[in-house]
Design a protein around this motif. Structure first.
Motif, mmCIF file in Angstrom:
data_model
loop_
_atom_site.group_PDB
_atom_site.id
_atom_site.type_symbol
_atom_site.label_atom_id
_atom_site.label_comp_id
_atom_site.label_asym_id
_atom_site.label_seq_id
_atom_site.Cartn_x
_atom_site.Cartn_y
_atom_site.Cartn_z
ATOM 1 N N SER A 71 41.970 42.210 45.784
ATOM 2 C CA SER A 71 42.428 42.547 47.010
ATOM 3 C C SER A 71 44.043 42.612 46.506
ATOM 4 N N MET A 72 44.366 44.063 46.960
ATOM 5 C CA MET A 72 45.150 44.289 46.644
ATOM 6 C C MET A 72 45.859 44.498 44.843
ATOM 7 N N ASN A 73 44.582 44.754 44.171
ATOM 8 C CA ASN A 73 44.266 44.393 42.891
ATOM 9 C C ASN A 73 45.096 43.346 41.777
ATOM 10 N N THR A 74 44.985 42.510 42.648
ATOM 11 C CA THR A 74 45.736 41.287 42.197
ATOM 12 C C THR A 74 45.551 40.475 40.916
ATOM 13 N N LEU A 75 44.193 40.908 40.439
ATOM 14 C CA LEU A 75 43.662 39.710 40.055
ATOM 15 C C LEU A 75 44.478 38.943 38.867
ATOM 16 N N PRO A 76 43.398 37.763 39.842
ATOM 17 C CA PRO A 76 44.467 36.595 39.835
ATOM 18 C C PRO A 76 43.923 35.640 38.487
ATOM 19 N N ASP A 117 50.461 31.532 40.520
ATOM 20 C CA ASP A 117 51.553 32.992 40.571
ATOM 21 C C ASP A 117 51.220 34.273 40.311
ATOM 22 N N PHE A 118 49.571 34.179 40.326
ATOM 23 C CA PHE A 118 49.718 35.849 40.185
ATOM 24 C C PHE A 118 50.786 37.137 40.761
ATOM 25 N N TRP A 119 51.249 36.890 42.274
ATOM 26 C CA TRP A 119 51.967 37.497 43.290
ATOM 27 C C TRP A 119 52.833 37.090 42.790
ATOM 28 N N ASN A 149 39.497 35.658 44.644
ATOM 29 C CA ASN A 149 39.618 37.208 43.986
ATOM 30 C C ASN A 149 39.483 36.801 42.817
ATOM 31 N N GLY A 150 39.732 35.321 42.635
ATOM 32 C CA GLY A 150 39.572 34.912 41.032
ATOM 33 C C GLY A 150 37.682 34.283 40.924
ATOM 34 N N THR A 151 37.323 34.232 42.064
ATOM 35 C CA THR A 151 36.244 34.201 42.141
ATOM 36 C C THR A 151 35.136 35.109 41.928
ATOM 37 N N LEU A 152 35.339 36.240 42.951
ATOM 38 C CA LEU A 152 34.569 37.831 42.352
ATOM 39 C C LEU A 152 34.901 37.838 41.052
ATOM 40 N N GLN A 153 35.908 38.148 40.675
ATOM 41 C CA GLN A 153 35.931 38.241 38.979
ATOM 42 C C GLN A 153 35.488 36.747 38.453
#
Length: 221
Positions: A71-76, A117-119, A149-153
């Motif tokens: 989401s939003m290329n957040t790459l957390p 603090d990924f954002w 999104n971390g789980t997705l990664q």
């Protein structure tokens, strides 16, 4: 924030669109063998050959994983590759007893974590619009976005590892609190799950467990 604008943006979009069309002209779908390798016939593993993983392979694994969408290329997601005896001993403190041999026998165990603090990295990751205000002062939204999104990664990571010829064994039988204390104290990182990676000793495998048929869990609306 340094996003392309005007003609530069138009050219960047046009190039991206043509690259995607060219990809589908070149590869319309994966082969059945490739699908078998990454998902259909892939297995979770519990025992490992005494065969190391080169750091160059871990770099390649990351380079593939990082291209999965978020989401939003957040790459957390953040990844810690635990491979030294000292690192393994620290990680073992968090594990349920039956999981210790699985982890200790693997050449590498990855801690799949996410940065709360990924954002703050969005000016680099999502430069065309400043969306930091959506997260600043909104810890629940930060936690939800980071975890999902971390789980997705983490899932991309497992599939990418299999695509490179590695075997994987994800684990949730551990204490997140102990992992966070051992590896992430004083940081904004939190652990999600662990994933052993290496080259499997297939003698520990048992038969594949059942999966639901389509009609059991799928519907149309």
């Amino acid at each position: 924030m340094n996003a392309p604008t005007g003609k530069e943006l138009e050219q960047a979009r046009s190039s991206a669109q043509e690259n995607h069309r060219a990809l589908h002209r070149r590869i319309s779908r994966l082969s059945d063998d490739a699908i078998d390798l990454i998902l259909r016939d892939a297995r979770s593993h519990y025992a490992w050959k005494d065969q190391p993983i080169a750091d160059s392979v871990l770099h390649e694994l990351y380079d593939i994983t990082i291209n999965g969408p978020t989401s939003m290329n957040t790459l957390p997601a953040r990844f810690v590759f635990v491979k030294t005896p000292e690192g393994k001993a620290r990680l073992a403190k968090s594990l349920k007893p039956q999981n210790v041999p699985k982890m200790m026998g693997a050449p590498v165990t990855a801690i799949i974590a996410h940065d709360m603090d990924f954002w703050k990295e969005l000016p680099f990751l999502f430069p065309h619009e400043d969306r930091r205000h959506l997260f600043d002062g909104n810890p629940e939204y930060c936690a939800d976005t980071a975890y999902r999104n971390g789980t997705l990664q983490g899932a991309y990571f497992m599939i990418a590892a299999r695509a490179l010829g590695l075997d994987v064994g994800a684990m949730s039988g551990f204490s997140n609190a102990i992992v966070d204390e051992e590896f992430f104290a004083g940081t904004t990182l939190k652990s999600n799950f662990l994933c052993n990676i290496g080259y499997a000793d297939e003698t520990a495998l048992f038969q594949k467990l059942p999966r639901f048929p389509f009609d059991k869990v799928c519907s149309f609306a």
